[in-house]
Write a protein that holds these residues in place. Structure first.
Motif, PDB file in Angstrom:
ATOM      1  N   THR A 251       0.830  -1.198   0.000  1.00  0.00           N
ATOM      2  CA  THR A 251       0.000   0.000   0.000  1.00  0.00           C
ATOM      3  C   THR A 251       0.873   1.260   0.000  1.00  0.00           C
ATOM      4  O   THR A 251       1.773   1.398   0.821  1.00  0.00           O
ATOM      5  CB  THR A 251      -0.905   0.023   1.242  1.00  0.00           C
ATOM      6  OG1 THR A 251      -1.712  -1.152   1.220  1.00  0.00           O
ATOM      7  CG2 THR A 251      -1.797   1.241   1.244  1.00  0.00           C
ATOM      8  N   GLY A 252       0.616   2.152  -0.935  1.00  0.00           N
ATOM      9  CA  GLY A 252       1.372   3.406  -0.972  1.00  0.00           C
ATOM     10  C   GLY A 252       2.437   3.459  -2.038  1.00  0.00           C
ATOM     11  O   GLY A 252       2.916   4.534  -2.382  1.00  0.00           O
ATOM     12  N   ILE A 253       2.841   2.290  -2.574  1.00  0.00           N
ATOM     13  CA  ILE A 253       3.825   2.334  -3.647  1.00  0.00           C
ATOM     14  C   ILE A 253       3.195   3.025  -4.854  1.00  0.00           C
ATOM     15  O   ILE A 253       2.066   2.745  -5.231  1.00  0.00           O
ATOM     16  CB  ILE A 253       4.311   0.922  -4.021  1.00  0.00           C
ATOM     17  CG1 ILE A 253       5.219   0.395  -2.912  1.00  0.00           C
ATOM     18  CG2 ILE A 253       5.029   0.909  -5.348  1.00  0.00           C
ATOM     19  CD1 ILE A 253       5.852  -0.931  -3.217  1.00  0.00           C
ATOM     20  N   GLY A 254       3.936   3.917  -5.436  1.00  0.00           N
ATOM     21  CA  GLY A 254       3.426   4.668  -6.563  1.00  0.00           C
ATOM     22  C   GLY A 254       3.548   6.156  -6.346  1.00  0.00           C
ATOM     23  O   GLY A 254       3.360   6.950  -7.258  1.00  0.00           O
ATOM     24  N   GLY A 255       3.877   6.577  -5.104  1.00  0.00           N
ATOM     25  CA  GLY A 255       4.199   7.970  -4.932  1.00  0.00           C
ATOM     26  C   GLY A 255       3.408   8.722  -3.888  1.00  0.00           C
ATOM     27  O   GLY A 255       2.697   9.670  -4.215  1.00  0.00           O
ATOM     28  N   ILE A 256       3.486   8.316  -2.613  1.00  0.00           N
ATOM     29  CA  ILE A 256       2.843   9.045  -1.529  1.00  0.00           C
ATOM     30  C   ILE A 256       3.921   9.634  -0.627  1.00  0.00           C
ATOM     31  O   ILE A 256       4.711   8.892  -0.046  1.00  0.00           O
ATOM     32  CB  ILE A 256       1.915   8.134  -0.703  1.00  0.00           C
ATOM     33  CG1 ILE A 256       0.787   7.601  -1.580  1.00  0.00           C
ATOM     34  CG2 ILE A 256       1.324   8.907   0.479  1.00  0.00           C
ATOM     35  CD1 ILE A 256      -0.154   6.664  -0.864  1.00  0.00           C
TER      36      ILE A 256
ATOM     37  N   TRP B 299      18.406   1.396  -0.194  1.00  0.00           N
ATOM     38  CA  TRP B 299      18.819   2.691  -0.760  1.00  0.00           C
ATOM     39  C   TRP B 299      17.884   3.824  -0.356  1.00  0.00           C
ATOM     40  O   TRP B 299      18.140   4.993  -0.678  1.00  0.00           O
ATOM     41  CB  TRP B 299      18.952   2.607  -2.276  1.00  0.00           C
ATOM     42  CG  TRP B 299      17.711   2.429  -3.093  1.00  0.00           C
ATOM     43  CD1 TRP B 299      17.102   1.251  -3.408  1.00  0.00           C
ATOM     44  CD2 TRP B 299      16.943   3.442  -3.754  1.00  0.00           C
ATOM     45  NE1 TRP B 299      15.994   1.465  -4.205  1.00  0.00           N
ATOM     46  CE2 TRP B 299      15.873   2.808  -4.439  1.00  0.00           C
ATOM     47  CE3 TRP B 299      17.053   4.834  -3.845  1.00  0.00           C
ATOM     48  CZ2 TRP B 299      14.923   3.504  -5.189  1.00  0.00           C
ATOM     49  CZ3 TRP B 299      16.098   5.527  -4.605  1.00  0.00           C
ATOM     50  CH2 TRP B 299      15.055   4.861  -5.259  1.00  0.00           C
ATOM     51  N   GLY B 300      16.849   3.521   0.421  1.00  0.00           N
ATOM     52  CA  GLY B 300      15.980   4.570   0.933  1.00  0.00           C
ATOM     53  C   GLY B 300      15.088   5.194  -0.104  1.00  0.00           C
ATOM     54  O   GLY B 300      15.031   6.414  -0.249  1.00  0.00           O
ATOM     55  N   ALA B 301      14.367   4.353  -0.837  1.00  0.00           N
ATOM     56  CA  ALA B 301      13.497   4.864  -1.897  1.00  0.00           C
ATOM     57  C   ALA B 301      12.491   5.865  -1.337  1.00  0.00           C
ATOM     58  O   ALA B 301      11.863   5.612  -0.316  1.00  0.00           O
ATOM     59  CB  ALA B 301      12.762   3.703  -2.558  1.00  0.00           C
ATOM     60  N   PRO B 302      12.332   7.007  -1.997  1.00  0.00           N
ATOM     61  CA  PRO B 302      11.406   8.029  -1.499  1.00  0.00           C
ATOM     62  C   PRO B 302       9.962   7.752  -1.898  1.00  0.00           C
ATOM     63  O   PRO B 302       9.681   6.976  -2.802  1.00  0.00           O
ATOM     64  CB  PRO B 302      11.913   9.304  -2.190  1.00  0.00           C
ATOM     65  CG  PRO B 302      12.476   8.813  -3.487  1.00  0.00           C
ATOM     66  CD  PRO B 302      13.062   7.453  -3.188  1.00  0.00           C
TER      67      PRO B 302
END
Length: 246
Positions: free
Chosen positions: A90-95, A145-148
């Motif tokens: 949930t949330g992958i895609g840019g939140i 890598w700490g994906a934003p």
């Protein structure tokens, strides 16, 4: 590589990466139990492989407990491998971090973190009884890598990595090996909603450029549930064609 006679449980196996892993393990001789919340789809996958199926809701401790009891019956009390693949994204895609809903955050941690822990706890006696138990936790290189803009998911997979190391020390005396595999973005139906820019970032940033398919992960997972993989316990393997190095 042969897994003949080894009882292996794969969670989240109804479709996507879990299904591909299950098919690879079956081809290598494993005696599979598939677990998923998607019962109809999961049973269809299990039937196609001649495997057993157990419904499990990783967000429900009672469901996980019942899964453990079912697996004990199916394996005569001895389990050789647990692939903790089941998770939600949930949330992958840019939140952004400050727009994550509390309920969404809690759900991701409940399923991905607590669910992983409770599955290990439920299966540990069976893994110990086999004399060569192996746990493979599916993490993600996003936590390396700490994906934003997907912090709830990144945090959950970071916790899975940390738990892997702690569990390796706690279960090691029982000769149970615990490792984590951290893939990058894969080309599956479950990543269709990931923005094209993120797919391109991975594809262009890998040491071996290009897309990564679920099949790239399967042989690594199969090796980690073999008897000979015990010396790798506690390790996190970023299987991502060189996007992140450990």
């Amino acid at each position: 590589m042969s897994l003949d006679g080894r009882h292996i449980l794969v969670t989240g196996a109804a479709s996507g990466l879990g299904e591909v892993i299950a098919r690879s393990l079956a081809a290598k001789g494993a005696r599979l139990i598939l677990a998923d919340i998607a019962e109809e789809e999961g049973r269809a996958t299990a039937d196609s492989l001649g495997a057993a199926f157990v419904r499990v809701d990783l967000g429900d401790p009672d469901s996980i407990r019942a899964c453990g009891e079912a697996v004990a019956r199916l394996t005569a009390g001895k389990l050789h491998g647990l692939i903790n693949n089941g998770a939600i994204a949930t949330g992958i895609g840019g939140i952004p971090y400050d727009e994550i809903e509390l309920e969404s955050w809690d759900l991701v941690q409940r399923v991905n973190v607590r669910g992983t822990w409770l599955m290990v706890r439920a299966m540990a006696p069976l893994l110990k009884a086999s004399g060569s138990g192996r746990v493979v936790n599916m993490a993600s290189d996003t936590a390396l890598w700490g994906a934003p803009r997907l912090m709830s998911y990144v945090a959950s997979k970071g916790a899975v990595i940390a738990m892997t190391r702690s569990l390796a020390r706690e279960l090691g005396p029982d000769r149970i090996g615990v490792t984590a595999v951290a893939p990058g973005i894969l080309t599956t139906e479950s990543t269709d909603y990931v923005p094209e820019a993120r797919h391109r970032q991975y594809s262009e940033g890998r040491a071996v450029p290009g897309a990564q398919s679920p099949q790239d992960i399967t042989d690594v997972v199969a090796f980690l549930v073999e008897e000979g993989a015990l010396t790798l316990t506690g390790q996190v393997l970023p299987v991502n064609n060189g996007f992140v190095f450990a």
